[in-house]
Design an enzyme around this catalytic site. Structure first.
Site, PDB file in Angstrom:
ATOM      1  CD  GLN A 133       2.246  -1.027   5.298  1.00 38.31           C
ATOM      2  OE1 GLN A 133       1.888  -2.039   5.853  1.00 38.31           O
ATOM      3  NE2 GLN A 133       2.678   0.040   5.844  1.00 38.31           N
TER       4      GLN A 133
ATOM      5  CG  ASP B  62      -1.815  -1.206   1.346  1.00 40.09           C
ATOM      6  OD1 ASP B  62      -1.606  -1.956   0.504  1.00 40.09           O
ATOM      7  OD2 ASP B  62      -2.363  -1.292   2.433  1.00 40.09           O
TER       8      ASP B  62
END
Length: 493
Positions: free
Chosen positions: A54, A38
């Site tokens: 992430q 993400d």
């Protein structure tokens, strides 16, 4: 700085130096090394765009989540910054999950994220606890707040689940900080909760923004919430969706909810639609540019398609091309960020080309291009029943875009792209009935394709991992079509 963060920073510098530039996309952001999912903290700070993500630097699979970090002046050319966070705190020792960023009143940058820790319950089962945490820094180095988490289970409203509570998106409005967070209720339904703060550090529960009511999937991840063209918009990524015609597909999807705020400030929804109709797009996040544009970037991957990969690559996962989003007739419109024009190289144009079978056009080829194709009938009545663009073609491997003007369906297909995995390779979407006329704009960047249909009415994205030497592009029609093609080669400046 903790030993975990120091280790990650040292490792990523060493590993990045070993990755040839040509092994990455030209413009789409990939992790510095290892794994990316993400987008986090998509924001403006000190005159530049910042994008966190992430990150697991050590392998190309999901692991204990760190925050990778990059910055850009123009949304397209990104420079890596040191790893921003590692899972090294008491509240986040199992992972620093997704979140967002904003500039504080004193000029520092605030990171808001989900801290994850594991605990053994009385019944002996080990469960994840997700709480909201903060870190504050100068755009490169960040210090986690000593009293994390700033929002724990004791701040949840009645019926909210304490295990799936993540992905805070923060903004400022009327002198206060606000945050929306995804949550799965105790009866396994998605909802979005809102919190408020005077200083960005001390938070209180404000209200329920929206409840899924068991319509679209289960858990609602990665919310974003903002005003756009006089409407209020919520973006979120539902998990475990069931299909609905060609609007929503099985598994992990994306959802755009458009509505208005009533006199009490409550969200009243008016329309729900998918954000991206393709194979690989998830967890989008937006930022408001200085010129007023709302810009969006998503993870150009999907949890259901992580098996489609190049095993010889030292990175996994890439971000989408940044998109300008707007509303028209209460529907989402997406276009590639206009900054792409600054990277245009050679321009090739062909007008009124008659296609009656299969054809290649001189100089129309490549894997780093921005190409717009306008297709229409050669007669007043519908003169064809299928049109196809074949790309990333080397005579054996290829991917396709197909348009059926009778059923008004566009399909993307990568099953012949060289993958040896029987994972998701096709996706279809219903398009406007324009009597056989359609505009298809493709952004190709080595290992991806993003298709913008009818000036951004719909978008379909997918990763394409065919060898980059496969540059062939051809066109095919069942019947006769007239076609205009304009292609720009994309180049680093």
């Amino acid at each position: 700085m903790s030993d975990k963060l120091t280790k990650a920073r040292e490792y990523e510098v060493k590993k990045e130096a070993m990755i040839p530039e040509e092994q990455r996309p030209l413009f789409h952001l990939t992790p510095r090394c290892g794994w990316m999912n993400d987008p986090n903290g998509f924001s403006k700070y000190n005159g530049k765009y910042h994008l966190f993500y992430q990150y697991y630097p050590y392998e190309t699979v999901w692991g204990p989540m760190h925050w990778g970090h990059a910055e850009s002046k123009d949304l397209i050319t990104w420079e890596y910054l040191p790893c921003a966070m590692a899972p090294d705190g008491e509240a986040d020792n199992f992972g620093c999950f997704s979140g967002s960023a904003i500039e504080m009143e004193d000029g520092r940058q605030l990171l808001v994220y989900t801290g994850v820790r594991k605990e053994e319950e009385e019944d002996g089962i080990v469960r994840e606890y997700q709480t909201q945490c903060i870190a504050i820094g100068d755009g490169v180095n960040y210090e986690k707040y000593e009293n994390n988490p700033v929002i724990g289970a004791d701040s949840l409203p009645k019926g909210a689940g304490k295990f799936d509570f993540r992905d805070p998106k923060v903004w400022k409005e009327n002198g206060k900080y606000y945050m929306v967070v995804g949550n799965k209720t105790e009866d396994k339904d998605g909802q979005i909760l809102q919190y408020v703060s005077d200083d960005g550090i001390h938070w209180n529960y404000d209200k329920l923004v929206i409840k899924n009511n068991h319509r679209f999937g289960v858990m609602w991840e990665c919310p974003d919430y903002f005003e756009l063209d006089g409407k209020q918009v919520l973006l979120t990524s539902p998990q475990d969706m069931l299909p609905e015609e060609l609007e929503f597909h099985n598994g992990n999807g994306t959802l755009c909810v458009i509505g208005e705020l009533n006199k009490d400030g409550d969200f009243c929804e008016e329309n729900c639609q998918a954000i991206d109709y393709g194979i690989d797009f998830y967890a989008p996040q937006t930022v408001l540019a200085d010129d007023g544009r709302r810009l969006m970037i998503g993870w150009m991957q999907n949890w259901d398609t992580c098996g489609i990969r190049r095993d010889d690559f030292p990175w996994f996962g890439q971000m989408s091309f940044p998109r300008e989003i707007s509303l028209h007739n209460n529907k989402l419109i997406q276009k590639p960020a206009r900054e792409i024009a600054d990277y245009y190289g050679k321009r090739i144009s062909r007008q009124n080309v008659l296609i009656s079978d299969s054809a290649s056009l001189s100089s129309i080829e490549g894997r780093c291009i921005d190409m717009t194709v306008n297709v229409r009938s050669s007669e007043r009545t519908l003169s064809y029943n299928k049109f196809e663009i074949r790309f990333a073609d080397n005579g054996k491997a290829y991917s396709t875009i197909e348009y059926d003007p009778v059923e008004n369906i566009v399909k993307i297909d990568r099953k012949h792209s060289g993958s040896r995995r029987a994972i998701v390779h096709q996706r279809r979407c219903k398009v406007a009935n324009n009597k056989g006329e359609i505009t298809l704009r493709l952004i190709l960047d080595r290992y991806s394709m993003e298709l913008f249909i009818n000036d951004g009415e719909q978008v379909m994205s997918m990763g394409v991992f065919t060898d980059v030497k496969a540059e062939g592009i051809s066109f095919k029609a069942n019947g006769e079509v007239l076609m205009d093609v304009t292609m720009h080669e994309l180049e680093k400046k």
